[in-house]
Design a protein around this motif. Structure first.
Motif, short mmCIF file in Angstrom:
data_model
loop_
_atom_site.label_atom_id
_atom_site.label_comp_id
_atom_site.label_asym_id
_atom_site.label_seq_id
_atom_site.Cartn_x
_atom_site.Cartn_y
_atom_site.Cartn_z
N ARG A 109 0.80 -1.23 0.00
CA ARG A 109 0.00 0.00 0.00
C ARG A 109 0.84 1.29 0.00
O ARG A 109 0.28 2.38 -0.06
N ASP A 110 2.14 1.17 0.08
CA ASP A 110 3.00 2.34 0.20
C ASP A 110 3.54 2.80 -1.15
O ASP A 110 3.86 1.99 -2.03
N TYR A 112 6.49 5.52 -2.72
CA TYR A 112 7.64 6.37 -2.49
C TYR A 112 8.08 7.00 -3.81
O TYR A 112 7.93 6.39 -4.87
N GLN A 132 5.54 9.20 -0.22
CA GLN A 132 6.61 9.52 0.72
C GLN A 132 7.89 9.76 -0.08
O GLN A 132 8.17 9.03 -1.04
#
Length: 275
Positions: A109-110, A112, A132
């Motif tokens: 789910r992240d 970057y 991020q």
């Protein structure tokens, strides 16, 4: 309804050119679900970019995200596949750094990014999720220590640069470098990199087995290079009128464009029994 599993790409297919889910498409999907069809959203997008479409449709969907490396049924992860942090590090150095472009890095789910640019800002606007900022080298070091890696990488650049990078990466794979990855363009300016042996066709086969639905009773809709394996695997492969020529060439049926409710048009033919 003959086709009990409908597998739909999002951008350029279910969504129109403005990335909007049109009312006729929603109504058609709901009619198909009411007739017993299982709806699968099969996208290169991360989960945060797929879930709003499921919510707008108002029917439970299997969500194939990150091009097939992360799959959700409701909120439950049913498959998560990564490739090596070392391959990520090499791709960053030999592609992103070499051509001075940003790298998007996804893990489950992240999301970057190694830097901000206009396409990143546009993606934030489309999916409503902010990435991020990360140093790719430090992230690779951390993931190596944790014995994990990315679900997907994405390079965005001018189409001529993307084609050059893709050619160089394919040559490396032929020479036995990066044997744990596969790749495909999802747009002329996007090159998506996935774990080896993962593509939209392989995950359609996996989901059909999980749902106990024969491939002959599946229909898939797509528009771009990434969708070709899915169109080949499905019992009925449907190309949008706006699809790239290689996908149209192998499709069983060509429907209207994504700006003319092409998914709804084809689903209505299925419900009538004429397709």
């Amino acid at each position: 309804m003959k086709y009990r599993l409908l597998c739909l790409d999002l951008d350029g297919t279910l969504l129109d050119s403005e990335k909007v889910l049109r009312p006729k498409e929603i109504e058609a999907i709901r009619r198909a679900a009411a007739a017993g069809a299982r709806i699968v959203l099969n996208s290169a997008r991360m989960p945060a970019g797929v879930e709003p479409t499921e919510q707008a449709l108002g029917v439970p969907c299997i969500k194939i995200c990150d091009g097939g490396s992360y799959i959700l049924d409701g909120n439950t992860c049913i498959s998560s596949v990564h490739f090596s942090a070392q391959s990520m590090r090499d791709i960053y150095r030999k592609c992103a750094v070499k051509y001075q472009i940003n790298l998007w890095i996804f893990q489950d789910r992240d999301w970057y990014v190694t830097g901000m640019d206009d396409r990143t800002r546009k993606e934030i606007e489309i999916i409503g999720c902010r990435p991020q900022f990360a140093d790719a080298e430090e992230l690779a070091d951390r993931w190596e220590a944790e014995k994990t890696g990315p679900s997907k990488l994405l390079l965005n650049a001018r189409p001529d640069v993307i084609d050059k990078i893709k050619g160089e990466m394919e040559e490396n794979i032929r020479q036995g470098i990066w044997t744990d990855i596969s790749m495909a363009k999802s747009a002329d300016f996007f090159l998506e990199i996935f774990p080896a042996n993962i593509d939209k066709g392989s995950v359609l086969r996996s989901v059909s087995q999980l749902e106990n639905i024969p491939l002959s009773e599946t229909a898939a809709f797509g528009d771009h290079e990434m969708d070709i394996p899915m169109i080949r695997a499905a019992g009925l492969g449907v190309a949008m009128e706006n699809a790239v020529p290689p996908l149209k060439d192998i499709a069983d049926y060509i429907t209207l464009s994504n700006d003319a409710d092409g998914v709804a048009f084809a689903i209505d033919r299925m419900l009538e029994g004429t397709l």
